[in-house]
Design a protein around this motif. Structure first.
Motif, PDB file in Angstrom:
ATOM      1  N   VAL A 204      38.950  30.023  58.407  1.00 21.96           N
ATOM      2  CA  VAL A 204      39.295  31.287  57.749  1.00 21.96           C
ATOM      3  C   VAL A 204      38.074  32.203  57.679  1.00 21.96           C
ATOM      4  O   VAL A 204      38.151  33.403  58.010  1.00 21.96           O
ATOM      5  CB  VAL A 204      39.864  31.031  56.342  1.00 21.96           C
ATOM      6  CG1 VAL A 204      39.989  32.341  55.562  1.00 21.96           C
ATOM      7  CG2 VAL A 204      41.227  30.360  56.440  1.00 21.96           C
ATOM      8  N   ASP A 205      36.948  31.659  57.252  1.00 24.45           N
ATOM      9  CA  ASP A 205      35.733  32.467  57.143  1.00 24.45           C
ATOM     10  C   ASP A 205      35.299  33.010  58.497  1.00 24.45           C
ATOM     11  O   ASP A 205      34.874  34.173  58.620  1.00 24.45           O
ATOM     12  CB  ASP A 205      34.602  31.635  56.534  1.00 24.45           C
ATOM     13  CG  ASP A 205      34.850  31.314  55.068  1.00 24.45           C
ATOM     14  OD1 ASP A 205      35.733  31.957  54.464  1.00 24.45           O
ATOM     15  OD2 ASP A 205      34.185  30.411  54.531  1.00 24.45           O
ATOM     16  N   GLU A 206      35.415  32.175  59.531  1.00 21.10           N
ATOM     17  CA  GLU A 206      35.041  32.614  60.881  1.00 21.10           C
ATOM     18  C   GLU A 206      35.979  33.721  61.367  1.00 21.10           C
ATOM     19  O   GLU A 206      35.538  34.704  61.970  1.00 21.10           O
ATOM     20  CB  GLU A 206      35.093  31.425  61.841  1.00 21.10           C
ATOM     21  CG  GLU A 206      34.681  31.769  63.269  1.00 21.10           C
ATOM     22  CD  GLU A 206      34.754  30.577  64.202  1.00 21.10           C
ATOM     23  OE1 GLU A 206      34.809  30.800  65.425  1.00 21.10           O
ATOM     24  OE2 GLU A 206      34.765  29.434  63.709  1.00 21.10           O
ATOM     25  N   SER A 268      48.430  21.380  47.410  1.00 18.47           N
ATOM     26  CA  SER A 268      48.433  22.495  48.368  1.00 18.47           C
ATOM     27  C   SER A 268      47.891  23.755  47.721  1.00 18.47           C
ATOM     28  O   SER A 268      47.202  24.558  48.364  1.00 18.47           O
ATOM     29  CB  SER A 268      49.855  22.737  48.899  1.00 18.47           C
ATOM     30  OG  SER A 268      50.728  23.141  47.859  1.00 18.47           O
ATOM     31  N   GLU A 269      48.177  23.925  46.441  1.00 19.72           N
ATOM     32  CA  GLU A 269      47.660  25.097  45.727  1.00 19.72           C
ATOM     33  C   GLU A 269      46.140  25.087  45.668  1.00 19.72           C
ATOM     34  O   GLU A 269      45.482  26.091  45.979  1.00 19.72           O
ATOM     35  CB  GLU A 269      48.223  25.136  44.309  1.00 19.72           C
ATOM     36  CG  GLU A 269      47.640  26.253  43.445  1.00 19.72           C
ATOM     37  CD  GLU A 269      48.181  26.249  42.026  1.00 19.72           C
ATOM     38  OE1 GLU A 269      47.601  26.980  41.192  1.00 19.72           O
ATOM     39  OE2 GLU A 269      49.146  25.528  41.753  1.00 19.72           O
ATOM     40  N   GLU A 274      41.078  27.266  47.424  1.00 25.99           N
ATOM     41  CA  GLU A 274      39.678  27.030  47.777  1.00 25.99           C
ATOM     42  C   GLU A 274      39.353  27.579  49.155  1.00 25.99           C
ATOM     43  O   GLU A 274      38.267  28.114  49.400  1.00 25.99           O
ATOM     44  CB  GLU A 274      39.385  25.526  47.730  1.00 25.99           C
ATOM     45  CG  GLU A 274      37.917  25.172  47.820  1.00 25.99           C
ATOM     46  CD  GLU A 274      37.131  25.614  46.597  1.00 25.99           C
ATOM     47  OE1 GLU A 274      35.919  25.866  46.738  1.00 25.99           O
ATOM     48  OE2 GLU A 274      37.736  25.727  45.505  1.00 25.99           O
ATOM     49  N   ILE A 275      40.297  27.476  50.074  1.00 19.54           N
ATOM     50  CA  ILE A 275      40.085  27.922  51.457  1.00 19.54           C
ATOM     51  C   ILE A 275      40.029  29.446  51.562  1.00 19.54           C
ATOM     52  O   ILE A 275      39.217  29.999  52.294  1.00 19.54           O
ATOM     53  CB  ILE A 275      41.203  27.367  52.364  1.00 19.54           C
ATOM     54  CG1 ILE A 275      41.041  25.856  52.529  1.00 19.54           C
ATOM     55  CG2 ILE A 275      41.207  28.043  53.738  1.00 19.54           C
ATOM     56  CD1 ILE A 275      42.264  25.183  53.115  1.00 19.54           C
ATOM     57  N   THR A 276      40.869  30.137  50.825  1.00 17.26           N
ATOM     58  CA  THR A 276      41.037  31.585  51.024  1.00 17.26           C
ATOM     59  C   THR A 276      40.381  32.460  49.964  1.00 17.26           C
ATOM     60  O   THR A 276      40.199  33.664  50.199  1.00 17.26           O
ATOM     61  CB  THR A 276      42.539  31.933  51.059  1.00 17.26           C
ATOM     62  OG1 THR A 276      43.149  31.546  49.804  1.00 17.26           O
ATOM     63  CG2 THR A 276      43.233  31.222  52.209  1.00 17.26           C
ATOM     64  N   LYS A 277      40.025  31.889  48.823  1.00 17.76           N
ATOM     65  CA  LYS A 277      39.615  32.722  47.695  1.00 17.76           C
ATOM     66  C   LYS A 277      38.436  33.641  48.021  1.00 17.76           C
ATOM     67  O   LYS A 277      38.503  34.854  47.807  1.00 17.76           O
ATOM     68  CB  LYS A 277      39.268  31.840  46.498  1.00 17.76           C
ATOM     69  CG  LYS A 277      38.972  32.634  45.226  1.00 17.76           C
ATOM     70  CD  LYS A 277      38.762  31.720  44.043  1.00 17.76           C
ATOM     71  CE  LYS A 277      38.500  32.510  42.770  1.00 17.76           C
ATOM     72  NZ  LYS A 277      38.290  31.619  41.604  1.00 17.76           N
ATOM     73  N   ILE A 329      42.897  36.889  43.276  1.00 15.67           N
ATOM     74  CA  ILE A 329      43.088  37.639  44.519  1.00 15.67           C
ATOM     75  C   ILE A 329      44.118  38.741  44.302  1.00 15.67           C
ATOM     76  O   ILE A 329      43.907  39.895  44.717  1.00 15.67           O
ATOM     77  CB  ILE A 329      43.530  36.684  45.647  1.00 15.67           C
ATOM     78  CG1 ILE A 329      42.452  35.635  45.902  1.00 15.67           C
ATOM     79  CG2 ILE A 329      43.840  37.457  46.924  1.00 15.67           C
ATOM     80  CD1 ILE A 329      42.864  34.541  46.861  1.00 15.67           C
ATOM     81  N   ARG A 330      45.220  38.387  43.642  1.00 15.18           N
ATOM     82  CA  ARG A 330      46.234  39.410  43.352  1.00 15.18           C
ATOM     83  C   ARG A 330      45.648  40.501  42.465  1.00 15.18           C
ATOM     84  O   ARG A 330      45.892  41.689  42.686  1.00 15.18           O
ATOM     85  CB  ARG A 330      47.447  38.774  42.662  1.00 15.18           C
ATOM     86  CG  ARG A 330      48.161  37.714  43.471  1.00 15.18           C
ATOM     87  CD  ARG A 330      49.536  37.405  42.892  1.00 15.18           C
ATOM     88  NE  ARG A 330      49.496  37.025  41.498  1.00 15.18           N
ATOM     89  CZ  ARG A 330      49.316  35.782  41.054  1.00 15.18           C
ATOM     90  NH1 ARG A 330      49.120  34.796  41.926  1.00 15.18           N
ATOM     91  NH2 ARG A 330      49.314  35.512  39.758  1.00 15.18           N
ATOM     92  N   LEU A 331      44.874  40.095  41.483  1.00 17.80           N
ATOM     93  CA  LEU A 331      44.257  41.063  40.567  1.00 17.80           C
ATOM     94  C   LEU A 331      43.318  41.991  41.312  1.00 17.80           C
ATOM     95  O   LEU A 331      43.284  43.198  41.052  1.00 17.80           O
ATOM     96  CB  LEU A 331      43.506  40.324  39.460  1.00 17.80           C
ATOM     97  CG  LEU A 331      42.774  41.211  38.439  1.00 17.80           C
ATOM     98  CD1 LEU A 331      43.764  42.117  37.714  1.00 17.80           C
ATOM     99  CD2 LEU A 331      42.002  40.345  37.449  1.00 17.80           C
ATOM    100  N   GLN A 332      42.551  41.449  42.267  1.00 17.05           N
ATOM    101  CA  GLN A 332      41.622  42.278  43.028  1.00 17.05           C
ATOM    102  C   GLN A 332      42.372  43.302  43.870  1.00 17.05           C
ATOM    103  O   GLN A 332      41.970  44.463  43.972  1.00 17.05           O
ATOM    104  CB  GLN A 332      40.759  41.400  43.928  1.00 17.05           C
ATOM    105  CG  GLN A 332      39.763  42.177  44.785  1.00 17.05           C
ATOM    106  CD  GLN A 332      38.794  42.994  43.968  1.00 17.05           C
ATOM    107  OE1 GLN A 332      37.882  42.463  43.344  1.00 17.05           O
ATOM    108  NE2 GLN A 332      38.983  44.312  43.948  1.00 17.05           N
TER     109      GLN A 332
END
Length: 617
Positions: A204-206, A268-269, A274-277, A329-332
């Motif tokens: 994801v970061d890449e 999964s949550e 952790e992966i996308t935050k 993320i939603r808040l941002q």
């Protein structure tokens, strides 16, 4: 089998009932059928676990056919059952210690396999491939097309076909799910999750890096030149499209599928969060920083682009990041929209203020369209293309006092948000029209002032009719302002050609004395040519309006002059006068901006006028 026979299998009788207990070993514990079954599970597991221990074999367990892999997973499940059984019997037994050791080896192997599948299938587990299929479709597809152990994918009843990439992707996802289920149920979920997060976060970061998403500070963004910042905005607009539509969507589907055995989706949550935050917060935080930069009207449309990009994808953003752990993320994303909306309202207010403060006294040569009119109407035309998001932003913008009969939308009660936008647009046009009324007074001649107003009003009407402004303002508004164009053109015609019409008698068909007729011919000829010469430097930009004005002047002049000419030309042969048929030819040269400009601008300096005359020579 008789009960006695059963006992002979599971129990060993004493060699002599009378033997001394002190000289004999203690009797073996009672061994049941369950004991034997659990020991058999351990033996099966031991054979497979030791076979696939990485110190013995380098070949991946989940390569080739999945028969061995399925047996391995079944053996681990059997081993787990045996461990649970023996813990209840004797938590310190040697059998249990042996089983625990085998379980550790098995988990080490599965962890390695999990990593290997994630690593070797990076291309097949890319978010685009994964997001192309919903998790529900994926589960049904795999169970339907992958036979128990041979990995064959066949056509369904409706002759459905999937690509090789999809086939490999589906198999990899099933393998990952199978391993995750086994490790989690065996109490090794933490090890499984750590590998998953490590691998997928790097992907994801890449991906975000290649999309141009940067971790920028507000101070750095505020120091960027607008041209540089605009390039970053363009990259961001493409990045958010891919990230929301493919990258994050695919990661959510993959995480939900791999850890689908967890009914509460906690695993999964936590993995997905952790992966996308970090990447998602950086992505959705950029528009907020842009909104906090110095504001100016030319930044309006990029700001609206940013707002629209989030607004159009909000439903999907909310769905993808629906977990409580991803609420930041939603808040941002929401915060960025709020700040962008505030920036748009500020820029609209500044835009209106700039129009009202315009104090330029320079006139446009020939009474043409003023630069302020062009700028404002082009700006509003582009603004109308964002009406879909502006209806969400405008309601919070304070409205200036207006003559309600002028601006109030007839659809206000039917669609309040849209009508508020329409009224704001109408107000901004009213502001610029009022400024134009003041600028018309800077012309020396009244007729040129009216021509200036007709030109600018026509430009406004034309822009409205040919853009989304027409939809916002409606036919009633257009009809009202088109009538203004006609009114201004009529006033120009009446004032600008009054001297020419006055050179002819009130009743052109009445007989007059020869001397009087000659005088009228001479006055008409002089007035007509002088007016044509003067107005050859004037301009009507709109071809249709120009033809209508010329047609109106020509028809009226031709009618009046022809009557007079036919009645009095015989006695005035010694006087040179214009023929009726030449009137139209002379009128063709007016309002094209090609003539003498000496008398056009009352505020042009003498130097400028001299320079212009020299250039014409």
């Amino acid at each position: 089998m008789p009960r006695k026979g059963m006992r002979s299998i599971f129990f060993r009788p004493s060699s002599s009932p009378s033997s001394s207990t002190s000289s004999q070993p203690p009797p073996s514990p009672l061994r049941t059928f369950s004991d034997s079954l659990m020991e058999q599970n351990i033996q099966i597991a031991e054979a497979l676990v030791t076979k696939w221990d990485d110190s013995k074999l380098g070949t991946p367990l989940f390569s080739g056919t999945r028969q061995e892999a399925r047996k391995y997973l079944d053996a681990v499940k059997g081993l787990q059952s045996a461990m649970q059984y023996f813990v209840a019997q004797d938590s310190t037994s040697a059998t249990l210690v042996r089983a625990q050791f085998l379980m550790q080896l098995a988990m080490k192997t599965l962890q390695r396999e999990f990593y290997q599948i994630l690593s070797s299938n990076r291309d097949h587990l890319d978010p685009e491939t994964v997001s192309a299929r919903s998790s529900i479709d994926l589960r049904s597809s795999v169970s339907e097309y992958v036979s128990d152990y041979d990995d064959e994918i066949t056509a369904s009843e409706d002759d459905f076909r999937i690509s090789e990439t999809e086939r490999v992707s589906m198999l990899a996802m099933e393998d990952l799910k199978a391993i995750a289920d086994c490790m989690i149920s065996s109490g090794y979920g933490k090890e499984c999750v750590s590998v998953y997060i490590l691998m997928r976060k790097s992907i994801v970061d890449e991906a975000l890096y290649h999309l141009g998403v940067e971790k920028l500070s507000l101070a750095r963004v505020q120091k960027l030149d607008w041209e540089v910042l605009e390039l970053k905005i363009k990259k961001w607009l493409n990045a958010v499209k891919v990230a929301v539509g493919t990258l994050f969507h695919g990661e959510r589907i993959l995480a939900d599928h791999v850890f689908s055995s967890n009914p509460e989706k906690r695993i999964s949550e936590s993995c997905f969060a952790e992966i996308t935050k970090d990447g998602a917060v950086s992505l959705f935080g950029f528009p907020e920083m842009v909104a906090k930069c110095k504001k100016s009207p030319e930044k309006m449309f990029r700001t609206l682009d940013l707002y629209e990009a989030i607004s159009d994808r909000w439903t999907r953003i909310e769905s993808i990041f629906s977990f409580e752990s991803t609420s930041a993320i939603r808040l941002q994303a929401i915060t960025s929209m709020v700040k962008l909306g505030e920036a748009v309202r500020t820029m609209l207010t500044d835009f209106e203020t700039a129009i009202q403060k315009d104090s330029s006294k320079t006139t446009v040569p020939g009474g043409g369209v003023h630069p302020l009119t062009r700028y404002v109407m082009n700006y509003l035309t582009f603004l109308a293309d964002y009406s879909g998001v502006l209806v969400d932003i405008i309601p919070d913008l304070p409205q200036s006092p207006l003559p309600e009969s002028y601006y109030r939308s007839p659809m206000r009660d039917e669609n309040p948000p849209a009508s508020e936008l329409s009224e704001k647009i109408a107000w901004l046009i009213l502001v610029v029209l009022c400024k134009l009324d003041g600028k018309a007074e800077f012309y020396k001649s009244v007729e040129l002032s009216y021509l200036f107003l007709a030109n600018n009003m026509q430009y406004v009407v034309s822009k409205v009719r040919r853009s989304n402004l027409g939809f916002l303002l409606g036919e009633e508004w257009l009809a009202k302002h088109e009538s203004k164009v006609t009114e201004y053109a009529s006033k120009y015609e009446r004032v600008g050609w009054s001297k020419v019409f006055a050179s002819l008698p009130e009743n052109p068909a009445a007989e007059v004395k020869v001397e009087q007729a000659r005088t009228h011919f001479m006055k008409f000829d002089a007035a007509f040519h002088e007016t044509c010469r003067k107005q050859s430097s004037w301009v009507v930009s709109d071809p249709k309006l120009r033809d209508e004005i010329k047609g109106s002047i020509g028809s009226k002049l031709m009618q009046k002059y022809s009557e007079f000419y036919e009645k009095n030309r015989v006695g005035s042969k010694s006087v040179r006068f214009i023929l009726p048929e030449d009137i139209g030819k002379n009128l063709s040269n007016i309002l094209c901006g090609n003539g003498d400009l000496d008398s056009v601008s009352s505020h042009s300096s003498s130097t400028t006028s001299s320079s212009h005359r020299s250039s014409r020579r």
